[in-house]
Design a protein around this motif. Structure first.
Motif, short mmCIF file in Angstrom:
data_model
loop_
_atom_site.label_atom_id
_atom_site.label_comp_id
_atom_site.label_asym_id
_atom_site.label_seq_id
_atom_site.Cartn_x
_atom_site.Cartn_y
_atom_site.Cartn_z
N HIS A 85 0.86 -1.20 0.00
CA HIS A 85 0.00 0.00 0.00
C HIS A 85 0.89 1.24 0.00
O HIS A 85 1.44 1.60 1.03
CB HIS A 85 -0.91 -0.03 1.24
CG HIS A 85 -1.86 1.13 1.35
ND1 HIS A 85 -3.15 0.99 1.85
CD2 HIS A 85 -1.73 2.45 1.07
CE1 HIS A 85 -3.76 2.15 1.85
NE2 HIS A 85 -2.92 3.08 1.40
N HIS A 87 1.51 5.32 -1.99
CA HIS A 87 1.13 6.39 -2.92
C HIS A 87 2.42 7.14 -3.31
O HIS A 87 2.49 8.36 -3.20
CB HIS A 87 0.19 7.39 -2.26
CG HIS A 87 -1.01 6.81 -1.56
ND1 HIS A 87 -2.29 6.93 -2.07
CD2 HIS A 87 -1.16 6.12 -0.39
CE1 HIS A 87 -3.16 6.36 -1.22
NE2 HIS A 87 -2.50 5.87 -0.20
N LYS A 154 -0.26 3.40 -6.05
CA LYS A 154 -1.60 3.85 -6.44
C LYS A 154 -1.52 5.14 -7.24
O LYS A 154 -0.69 6.00 -6.95
CB LYS A 154 -2.44 4.13 -5.19
CG LYS A 154 -2.61 2.93 -4.28
CD LYS A 154 -3.35 3.31 -3.00
CE LYS A 154 -3.16 2.28 -1.89
NZ LYS A 154 -3.75 0.97 -2.13
N HIS A 253 -9.69 1.76 1.22
CA HIS A 253 -9.26 2.49 2.43
C HIS A 253 -10.49 2.54 3.32
O HIS A 253 -11.44 3.26 3.02
CB HIS A 253 -8.85 3.92 2.08
CG HIS A 253 -7.49 4.06 1.45
ND1 HIS A 253 -7.13 3.45 0.29
CD2 HIS A 253 -6.41 4.79 1.85
CE1 HIS A 253 -5.88 3.77 -0.02
NE2 HIS A 253 -5.42 4.59 0.91
N HIS A 276 -6.05 0.25 6.49
CA HIS A 276 -6.20 1.20 7.62
C HIS A 276 -6.96 0.53 8.77
O HIS A 276 -6.35 0.05 9.71
CB HIS A 276 -6.90 2.51 7.23
CG HIS A 276 -6.06 3.42 6.42
ND1 HIS A 276 -5.00 4.12 6.94
CD2 HIS A 276 -6.12 3.77 5.11
CE1 HIS A 276 -4.45 4.86 5.98
NE2 HIS A 276 -5.09 4.65 4.86
N ASP A 328 2.08 2.80 3.50
CA ASP A 328 1.17 3.87 3.07
C ASP A 328 1.96 5.08 2.59
O ASP A 328 1.45 6.20 2.60
CB ASP A 328 0.22 4.28 4.22
CG ASP A 328 -0.97 5.11 3.75
OD1 ASP A 328 -1.24 5.12 2.54
OD2 ASP A 328 -1.61 5.77 4.60
FE FE Z 1 -3.38 5.10 1.51
#
Ligand code: FE
Ligand code: NIG
Length: 420
Positions: A85, A87, A154, A253, A276, A328
């Protein structure tokens, strides 16, 4: 039988994390990482050929005259970390939000004022392809040096068809150009762009973006920021249901800031993972266990949001939910690339044991990306993604934090990073 090209040997402890390639580890199995003392790995080409004790593999005849030997004496050897996960493709940075956060302005309030994700959307749009790639390459190389050998990335800082397609194209280019294996996720539903409403933008995603992204075949997963005030449960379900029809695997999420039924939705639509989950309900946890949805927990985000609120990992493990860990990595809620830090936080605040955390960061993380047949454990036939840590045992790994414990990273059978 060929000789090994590379022979990693004499590891004080070698954690294979074997036995979970078909199904993720759940419950007490998460604590079993298949430790071998005086362990060795024989690598032929980019694949693992054999795993065992040094003496066994030598006896089996894997070591030939041209075999390169890598001495892991006194060290710990594990599979490469899988970060399921992130970004990491973005422009700019958001250190300007730190004083706001310290003054008590909530994360979603910063977003409402046009900051947060939306400020990264502007910074990303104003960066050229070359600039975006250069900034992202730096982060990917940091990740590699910290032991991540496969990562999800992502989209979601585009929020228009053109920019989302650009992000996914750049992720594909980075996957070719960089050492790390990247897995692309379409996350158009990351925030509602200014000038649009949640309903309008949901419609745009469902009717325009999803079919175009599917048509180009440039994303495997589709993710939604399901959170009251961002995308409602209803909008999230619409998007993920359509995504499924178009061949994407859903991710979500869920229940990050408020309990909103995100975990239940993940189970209902058979998402690969729900991520999450700080506020996930008992019902949601039960549903996830039953549907086999992986909980991707992100303790670095909890840590950085500084609200002393962490996911109920122990309840999840007890309920039989397979737990995975990720960074994340993003410019707002989790500006870090470090899976080692995530392991430390997972032990201290999610109360996972070091072995459970390792399982969560390797094979279960690989399952969250549907790559468990290829990576995530040290077993014959798998891709040779191997870490050597300069630590004396498994407990030491999360125990000593704030540095980089990685001694060497082997990716597809080649040493690609070394601590000098
Ligand atoms: Fe995220
Ligand atoms: O997973 N929660 C939504 N998205 C990201 C944060 C992205 C950002 O703040 O830029 C997350 O925490």
């Amino acid at each position: 039988m060929p000789y090994a090209d590379l022979f990693i040997h004499s590891a004080r402890y070698l954690a294979t994390v074997r036995g979970y390639s078909a199904e993720p580890a759940r419950g007490s199995a998460m604590d079993e990482v298949g430790l071998i003392e005086d362990g060795a790995v024989a690598i032929v080409g980019d694949k693992i050929a054999a795993v065992g004790t040094t003496a066994d593999l030598e006896r089996e005849g894997w070591v030939g005259p041209d075999t390169e030997r890598l001495d892991a004496r006194g060290k710990v050897v594990t599979p490469g970390f899988v970060d399921p996960h992130t970004h990491v493709l973005y422009g700019g940075s958001r250190e300007n939000e730190l004083p706001l956060k310290l003054a008590g302005v909530p994360y979603l309030e910063i977003l409402k004022q046009g900051g947060g994700i939306l400020s990264t959307v502007s910074a990303t749009a104003s960066a050229t392809d070359e600039e975006l790639k250069a900034q992202t390459k730096k982060r990917l190389r940091t990740m590699l040096s910290l032991g991540t050998t496969t990562a999800e990335v992502k989209s979601g800082y585009g929020l228009s068809l053109k920019e989302e397609l650009r992000a996914l194209r750049l992720i594909a280019e980075l996957n070719k150009e960089e050492v790390l294996d990247l897995v692309p996720t379409f996350m158009g539903a990351h925030a509602v762009p200014p000038g649009s409403s949640e309903e309008e933008f949901t419609k745009t995603i469902v009717e325009e973006m999803l079919p175009q992204v599917a048509g180009q075949g440039i994303a495997e997963f589709c993710d939604v920021f399901c959170e009251p005030g961002v995308f409602s449960l209803e909008s999230s379900e619409r998007i993920l249901a359509r995504a499924k029809e178009l061949g994407f695997r859903p991710k979500i999420h869920a229940d990050e800031l408020e309990a909103a039924g995100g975990a239940e939705l993940a189970a209902r639509i058979e998402a690969v993972s729900a991520d999450h989950l700080l506020q996930a309900s008992d019902r949601g946890i039960k549903d996830m266990a039953q549907a086999g949805v992986i909980a991707v927990l992100l303790p670095a985000t909890s840590f950085n949001l500084a609200k002393n609120s962490y996911a109920r990992a122990r309840d999840m493990v007890a309920a039989g939910v397979p737990v995975a860990l990720a960074t994340d990595s993003n410019p707002g809620s989790s500006p870090t690339e470090s899976m080692s830090l995530v392991l430390t936080l997972a032990c201290l605040y999610l109360k996972l044991s070091p072995a459970e955390a390792l399982t969560a960061a390797t094979i279960n993380a690989a399952h969250a990306l549907r790559r468990a047949g290829l990576v995530g454990s040290l077993e014959a036939g798998k891709q040779a993604d191997v870490l050597i840590f300069d630590v004396p045992n498994l407990n030491y790994l999360p125990y000593h934090f704030g540095n980089n414990p990685v001694d060497a990273v082997i990716k597809k059978g080649k040493k690609v990073w070394e601590n000098r």
